[in-house]
Design a protein around this motif. Structure first.
Motif, short mmCIF file in Angstrom:
data_model
loop_
_atom_site.label_atom_id
_atom_site.label_comp_id
_atom_site.label_asym_id
_atom_site.label_seq_id
_atom_site.Cartn_x
_atom_site.Cartn_y
_atom_site.Cartn_z
N HIS A 1 0.71 -1.42 0.12
CA HIS A 1 0.16 0.04 -0.02
C HIS A 1 0.92 1.07 0.06
O HIS A 1 0.49 2.16 -0.59
CB HIS A 1 -0.91 0.06 1.17
CG HIS A 1 -2.04 -1.16 1.10
ND1 HIS A 1 -2.73 -1.27 0.04
CD2 HIS A 1 -2.25 -2.09 2.22
CE1 HIS A 1 -3.51 -2.26 0.34
NE2 HIS A 1 -3.36 -2.82 1.64
N VAL A 2 1.90 1.22 0.76
CA VAL A 2 2.78 2.46 0.78
C VAL A 2 3.81 2.73 -0.17
O VAL A 2 4.38 3.74 -0.46
CB VAL A 2 3.50 2.74 2.21
CG1 VAL A 2 2.46 2.44 3.34
CG2 VAL A 2 4.66 1.39 2.37
N ALA A 3 4.09 1.64 -1.08
CA ALA A 3 5.10 1.63 -2.00
C ALA A 3 4.93 2.66 -3.10
O ALA A 3 3.52 2.86 -3.57
CB ALA A 3 5.39 0.48 -2.68
N LYS A 4 5.76 3.37 -3.79
CA LYS A 4 5.63 4.43 -4.76
C LYS A 4 4.94 3.92 -6.08
O LYS A 4 4.91 5.01 -7.05
CB LYS A 4 6.74 5.37 -4.80
CG LYS A 4 7.13 6.18 -3.60
CD LYS A 4 8.12 7.14 -3.76
CE LYS A 4 9.45 6.66 -3.96
NZ LYS A 4 10.60 7.64 -4.15
N TRP A 5 5.20 2.74 -6.20
CA TRP A 5 5.02 2.18 -7.64
C TRP A 5 4.31 0.88 -7.39
O TRP A 5 4.44 0.31 -6.28
CB TRP A 5 6.23 2.20 -8.24
CG TRP A 5 5.92 1.58 -9.67
CD1 TRP A 5 5.85 2.41 -10.83
CD2 TRP A 5 5.84 0.12 -10.37
NE1 TRP A 5 5.71 1.64 -11.83
CE2 TRP A 5 5.66 0.29 -11.70
CE3 TRP A 5 5.50 -1.19 -9.84
CZ2 TRP A 5 5.23 -0.54 -12.42
CZ3 TRP A 5 5.36 -1.88 -10.60
CH2 TRP A 5 5.15 -1.86 -11.96
N GLY A 6 3.41 0.62 -8.37
CA GLY A 6 2.59 -0.85 -8.32
C GLY A 6 2.02 -1.04 -9.70
O GLY A 6 1.85 -0.10 -10.49
N SER A 7 1.58 -2.26 -9.96
CA SER A 7 0.91 -2.72 -10.95
C SER A 7 -0.28 -2.05 -11.19
O SER A 7 -1.01 -2.02 -12.16
CB SER A 7 0.79 -4.23 -11.14
OG SER A 7 0.25 -4.66 -10.09
N MET B 1 -2.02 3.06 -2.90
CA MET B 1 -2.07 4.48 -2.28
C MET B 1 -0.96 5.02 -2.46
O MET B 1 -0.92 6.39 -2.34
CB MET B 1 -2.39 4.01 -0.56
CG MET B 1 -2.41 5.05 0.22
SD MET B 1 -2.56 4.72 2.07
CE MET B 1 -1.01 4.13 2.30
N GLY B 2 0.22 4.44 -2.16
CA GLY B 2 1.47 5.19 -2.21
C GLY B 2 1.91 5.85 -3.32
O GLY B 2 2.22 6.97 -3.62
N LYS B 3 1.34 5.12 -4.55
CA LYS B 3 1.76 5.64 -5.93
C LYS B 3 0.90 6.96 -6.28
O LYS B 3 1.43 8.00 -6.77
CB LYS B 3 1.19 4.56 -7.02
CG LYS B 3 1.54 5.06 -8.50
CD LYS B 3 1.18 3.84 -9.27
CE LYS B 3 1.36 4.27 -10.91
NZ LYS B 3 0.86 2.89 -11.58
N LEU B 4 -0.28 6.81 -5.59
CA LEU B 4 -1.21 8.14 -5.65
C LEU B 4 -0.77 9.33 -4.90
O LEU B 4 -0.68 10.33 -5.29
CB LEU B 4 -2.71 7.68 -5.33
CG LEU B 4 -3.59 6.77 -6.15
CD1 LEU B 4 -4.67 6.18 -5.60
CD2 LEU B 4 -3.85 7.39 -7.55
N LEU B 5 -0.37 8.86 -3.68
CA LEU B 5 0.14 10.07 -2.77
C LEU B 5 1.64 10.43 -3.21
O LEU B 5 1.62 11.66 -3.07
CB LEU B 5 0.30 9.32 -1.23
CG LEU B 5 -0.90 9.08 -0.44
CD1 LEU B 5 -0.67 8.27 0.88
CD2 LEU B 5 -1.76 10.31 -0.59
N SER B 6 2.14 9.83 -3.76
CA SER B 6 3.58 10.29 -4.20
C SER B 6 3.45 11.09 -5.48
O SER B 6 4.38 12.03 -5.74
CB SER B 6 4.60 9.04 -4.58
OG SER B 6 4.18 8.22 -5.44
N SER B 7 2.33 10.83 -6.16
CA SER B 7 1.97 11.88 -7.63
C SER B 7 1.68 13.05 -7.20
O SER B 7 1.94 14.05 -8.19
CB SER B 7 1.19 10.99 -8.44
OG SER B 7 -0.22 11.12 -7.69
N GLU B 8 1.40 13.21 -6.11
CA GLU B 8 1.01 14.70 -5.44
C GLU B 8 2.32 15.45 -4.85
O GLU B 8 2.89 14.90 -3.75
CB GLU B 8 -0.06 14.65 -4.54
CG GLU B 8 -1.53 14.15 -4.60
CD GLU B 8 -2.11 15.03 -5.96
OE1 GLU B 8 -1.85 16.16 -5.80
OE2 GLU B 8 -2.83 14.35 -6.70
N THR B 9 3.00 16.06 -5.62
CA THR B 9 4.49 16.55 -5.46
C THR B 9 4.38 17.58 -4.01
O THR B 9 5.36 17.36 -3.60
CB THR B 9 5.08 17.40 -6.49
OG1 THR B 9 4.13 18.40 -6.77
CG2 THR B 9 5.07 16.61 -7.64
#
Length: 417
Positions: free
Chosen positions: A281-287, A291-299
């Motif tokens: 969930h927290v990782a910045k990337w996924g297939s 959650m982490g991918k979405l949050l990390s996209s918000e700079t």
């Protein structure tokens, strides 16, 4: 006599081959391969590895996320407290945000602010067996003790960003509606129904909850009450779609909930929050859009994530749909975790930003490699398919840094009385 001897030799060879095959299969199923995986240079690794107490976070980090490779190991739960204490003492963080039911975590929040009961009872209210542990009770006890002597506005807060349980969200929404003078007749029907009552389909449930939410919008200081309604609406939406779609939707909801919590904290003068959940969930990337991918996209979030992994784990896991749990041994085949083991480091932190770009270690963190990932389910079939409990990604793409536990021990679930 000669024929018997010849036949005996043939049978010996057959049984010998069968024995070798069985032994090879057992080795493969135990280790997830025919070895414990590759490793990198232990001396170079030890040069850059540090203790968890030395973790540093970039100044612009607003969401500081800590992942866990498994839900069923003591060390990963203890690391939550170790890292959170540093966030509190060094970085001024006041919010502990957990992959747990928002309503249940609000019950914990009330306990750490002087509520009745025990830390163990508060932990049980979160709603998942994985949190009914001494380690979670220790986190809660630390927060309550901290709040007992904290100055005004310096208290610690406990939040949840999940929406898979409803009882406490119902309870607290009901309390808020009574306080604000909002009619709860229809809401009470939902609450009284067993399993949301077959009388109501999910659209009817959402309509009832939306009616309550709209009435609350006109009330002053109703932000928290409205969020209880939102959690119930999210739950309704999840029940109406397939498992595959549900995983993606759940992570999107969780990302929105973390954003909401960050906003609440910033309104109280705290610029950053501490978030903890499974690595997936927290990782910045996924297939998929995790959650982490979405949050990390918000700079403007300043999203910083610490992943975790094990060399070897004895993990506490449920067996299928049964309430029975079992301790199972797995190896991650992560070369970084294995190198930590070879370097004699029981638990260590590796900051990817500190690793020189021309080093062997930099190459390892940038290339595709196996990492362990265990959730809340176990099947013997996993033994035949090691990828079912591993991910194959570049560590530096998923995380900003990682904590490695060489030998992880199983949690003990406290049985409800």
């Amino acid at each position: 006599m000669k024929k018997r001897t010849k036949h005996s030799k043939i049978w010996c060879i057959v049984f010998g081959l069968l024995g070798v095959i069985v032994l090879a299969a057992l080795i493969f199923m135990h280790f997830g391969g025919f070895s414990t995986g590759e490793n990198t240079n232990p001396e170079e690794f030890a040069k850059y590895a540090q203790s968890v107490e030395n973790i540093t976070i970039p100044e612009n980090a607003k969401i500081i996320a800590l992942g866990e490779a498994t839900h069923g190991n003591v060390e990963f739960q203890q690391i939550k407290l170790d890292v959170f204490k540093q966030m509190v003492e060094i970085y001024g963080v006041r919010a502990f945000v957990l992959e747990g039911d928002y309503g249940g975590c609000e019950q914990v929040n009330r306990y750490i602010h002087g509520g009745e009961g025990t830390a163990q009872e508060a932990a049980a209210s979160i709603g998942f067996a994985i949190y009914r542990t001494d380690e979670m009770a220790e986190i809660i006890s630390y927060m309550r003790q901290y709040n007992e002597i904290a100055g005004e506005g310096e208290d610690l807060r406990f939040y949840g960003f999940d929406m898979q349980r409803t009882s406490f969200s119902f309870q607290f929404l009901n309390e808020a509606c009574k306080e604000f003078g909002v009619d709860i007749t229809n809401l009470q029907k939902l609450m009284d129904g067993e399993d949301w009552s077959d009388e109501f389909d999910y659209l009817t449930r959402m309509e009832i909850i939306n009616q309550v939410k709209n009435e609350l919008k006109g009330k002053k200081d109703s932000t928290k009450a409205i969020h209880f309604a939102d959690m119930l609406l999210q739950y309704c939406e999840l029940q109406a779609i397939t498992d595959t779609e549900g995983s993606t939707l759940r992570d999107r909801f969780m990302a929105e909930n973390v954003q909401w919590i960050l906003q609440q904290e910033q309104q109280m003068g705290c610029e950053s929050i501490f978030v903890t959940g499974h690595n997936s969930h927290v990782a910045k990337w996924g297939s998929f859009d995790s959650m982490g991918k979405l949050l990390s996209s918000e700079t403007d979030n300043g999203y910083y994530v610490i992943g975790t992994d094990f060399y070897r784990t004895r993990c506490n896991m449920p067996t299928g749909s049964s309430t029975k749990r079992t301790n199972q041994v797995f190896y991650s085949h992560n070369p970084l975790a294995k190198t930590a083991k070879m370097a004699g480091l029981d638990i260590c932190w590796l900051d990817f930003a500190n690793i020189p770009g021309n080093s062997e270690l930099a190459e390892v963190i940038s290339q595709y490699t196996y990492m362990g990932t265990l959730g809340e389910s176990y099947s013997w079939f996993m033994r035949l398919l090691p990828p079912s409990y591993r991910i194959f990604q570049p560590p530096a793409v998923l995380y900003d840094s990682m904590i490695f536990v060489t030998d992880a021990n199983p949690t003990k679930i406290i049985t409800e009385k």
